[in-house]
Scaffold this motif. Structure first.
Motif, PDB file in Angstrom:
ATOM      1  N   LYS A  82      35.634  32.678  37.249  1.00  0.00           N
ATOM      2  CA  LYS A  82      37.053  32.240  36.381  1.00  0.00           C
ATOM      3  C   LYS A  82      37.643  33.271  37.259  1.00  0.00           C
ATOM      4  O   LYS A  82      38.949  33.365  37.501  1.00  0.00           O
ATOM      5  CB  LYS A  82      37.536  32.336  34.863  1.00  0.00           C
ATOM      6  CG  LYS A  82      37.423  30.686  34.735  1.00  0.00           C
ATOM      7  CD  LYS A  82      37.485  30.326  33.328  1.00  0.00           C
ATOM      8  CE  LYS A  82      37.092  28.646  33.102  1.00  0.00           C
ATOM      9  NZ  LYS A  82      37.822  28.428  31.634  1.00  0.00           N
ATOM     10  N   ALA A  83      37.083  34.336  37.092  1.00  0.00           N
ATOM     11  CA  ALA A  83      38.232  36.473  37.629  1.00  0.00           C
ATOM     12  C   ALA A  83      38.040  35.939  39.409  1.00  0.00           C
ATOM     13  O   ALA A  83      38.759  36.042  39.598  1.00  0.00           O
ATOM     14  CB  ALA A  83      36.910  37.062  37.353  1.00  0.00           C
ATOM     15  N   LEU A  84      37.022  35.842  39.811  1.00  0.00           N
ATOM     16  CA  LEU A  84      37.364  34.947  41.216  1.00  0.00           C
ATOM     17  C   LEU A  84      38.086  33.976  41.846  1.00  0.00           C
ATOM     18  O   LEU A  84      38.504  33.766  43.360  1.00  0.00           O
ATOM     19  CB  LEU A  84      36.197  34.911  41.665  1.00  0.00           C
ATOM     20  CG  LEU A  84      34.686  35.877  42.063  1.00  0.00           C
ATOM     21  CD1 LEU A  84      33.383  35.094  42.050  1.00  0.00           C
ATOM     22  CD2 LEU A  84      35.238  36.884  42.836  1.00  0.00           C
ATOM     23  N   THR A  85      38.482  33.223  40.796  1.00  0.00           N
ATOM     24  CA  THR A  85      40.378  32.654  40.684  1.00  0.00           C
ATOM     25  C   THR A  85      41.750  32.418  40.531  1.00  0.00           C
ATOM     26  O   THR A  85      42.255  31.899  40.386  1.00  0.00           O
ATOM     27  CB  THR A  85      39.575  31.622  39.850  1.00  0.00           C
ATOM     28  OG1 THR A  85      39.158  31.141  38.425  1.00  0.00           O
ATOM     29  CG2 THR A  85      38.511  30.977  40.767  1.00  0.00           C
ATOM     30  N   GLY A  86      41.300  34.091  39.942  1.00  0.00           N
ATOM     31  CA  GLY A  86      42.679  34.650  39.487  1.00  0.00           C
ATOM     32  C   GLY A  86      42.309  34.815  38.517  1.00  0.00           C
ATOM     33  O   GLY A  86      43.798  35.388  37.729  1.00  0.00           O
ATOM     34  N   TYR A  87      41.877  34.406  37.620  1.00  0.00           N
ATOM     35  CA  TYR A  87      42.299  34.067  35.856  1.00  0.00           C
ATOM     36  C   TYR A  87      41.613  36.035  35.539  1.00  0.00           C
ATOM     37  O   TYR A  87      40.955  36.882  35.917  1.00  0.00           O
ATOM     38  CB  TYR A  87      41.403  33.552  34.953  1.00  0.00           C
ATOM     39  CG  TYR A  87      42.100  32.232  34.947  1.00  0.00           C
ATOM     40  CD1 TYR A  87      42.433  31.756  34.813  1.00  0.00           C
ATOM     41  CD2 TYR A  87      40.956  30.916  35.730  1.00  0.00           C
ATOM     42  CE1 TYR A  87      43.285  30.303  34.482  1.00  0.00           C
ATOM     43  CE2 TYR A  87      41.961  30.113  35.967  1.00  0.00           C
ATOM     44  CZ  TYR A  87      42.897  29.551  35.337  1.00  0.00           C
ATOM     45  OH  TYR A  87      43.725  28.643  35.569  1.00  0.00           O
TER      46      TYR A  87
END
Length: 216
Positions: A82-87
């Motif tokens: 999810k960090a790689l999708t902006g979270y």
């Protein structure tokens, strides 16, 4: 303890393996998410006191005799993705000295399967970046240690990094609302190998940082 992209905090208890498990005090329930703790009465407080002896905890999971791989899959894999999708995501290991926090987070270099959450997260990040060919993604790394209420840049002694006095480091918030540490160096990693080398640099200096602090 970890925080998901939706803001919900999940809490897991990882129990360090021991030759003699305290079965008389700790009860792991069959649901895999509950722990009952039974404490012995401290007679030094007097026979009649308000000491609470029984505690019950319901968690998101109890990791007992769990491998490093399973810990990562259960606690960290989704956060990294999810960090790689902006979270924003946070993974926090909390416990007393000797509980196994460092082993859980960084692991051991003796065996490949004993890698902790951080090196496994690094591997996953660069693996997923290679699959996201339509995006341009850069990885920047900082390592900060807080010891005796002072902050230390664990990569501050690398070549080309201006020296920073720990007493001048401060937590700030920029105009965009992002929290940053003033004086903390940031290093770009173009590959998994470069990122792991920065981690190995940190592991070699953590004990030196503690010794320096104790002598100050």
């Amino acid at each position: 303890m970890l925080q998901e992209g939706n803001g919900r905090v999940k809490v897991f208890a990882r129990i360090r393996p021991t030759a003699k498990f305290a079965q008389d005090m700790i009860e792991l329930l069959p649901d895999g998410k509950s722990i009952n703790i039974r404490c012995k009465k401290d007679l030094r407080r007097g026979y009649i006191n308000n000491q609470i002896l029984d505690w019950k905890f319901h968690l998101d999971g109890v990791l007992h005799n769990t491998s490093q791989s399973d810990v990562f899959d259960e606690c960290a894999e989704d956060i990294v993705t999810k960090a790689l999708t902006g979270y924003n995501g946070t993974i926090l290991a909390y416990g007393q000295t000797g509980a196994g926090k460092t082993f859980t987070m960084t692991g051991s270099t003796e065996k490949f399967q004993h890698r902790g959450i951080i090196p496994r997260a690094i591997q996953q990040i660069f693996r997923e970046i290679r699959e996201m060919r339509e995006h341009s993604i850069s990885v920047r790394i900082s390592y900060l240690e807080i010891y005796n209420e002072r902050m230390f840049d664990l990569l501050g002694s690398l070549p080309g990094v201006p020296p920073t006095d720990p007493s001048l480091m401060a937590v700030t918030e920029d105009d965009d609302g992002y929290t940053r540490v003033k004086g903390l160096s940031v290093h770009q990693a173009n590959s998994e190998e470069e990122a792991l080398n920065l981690l190995f640099e940190v592991r070699g200096k953590e004990s030196l940082t503690m010794k320096r602090t104790e002598s100050a």
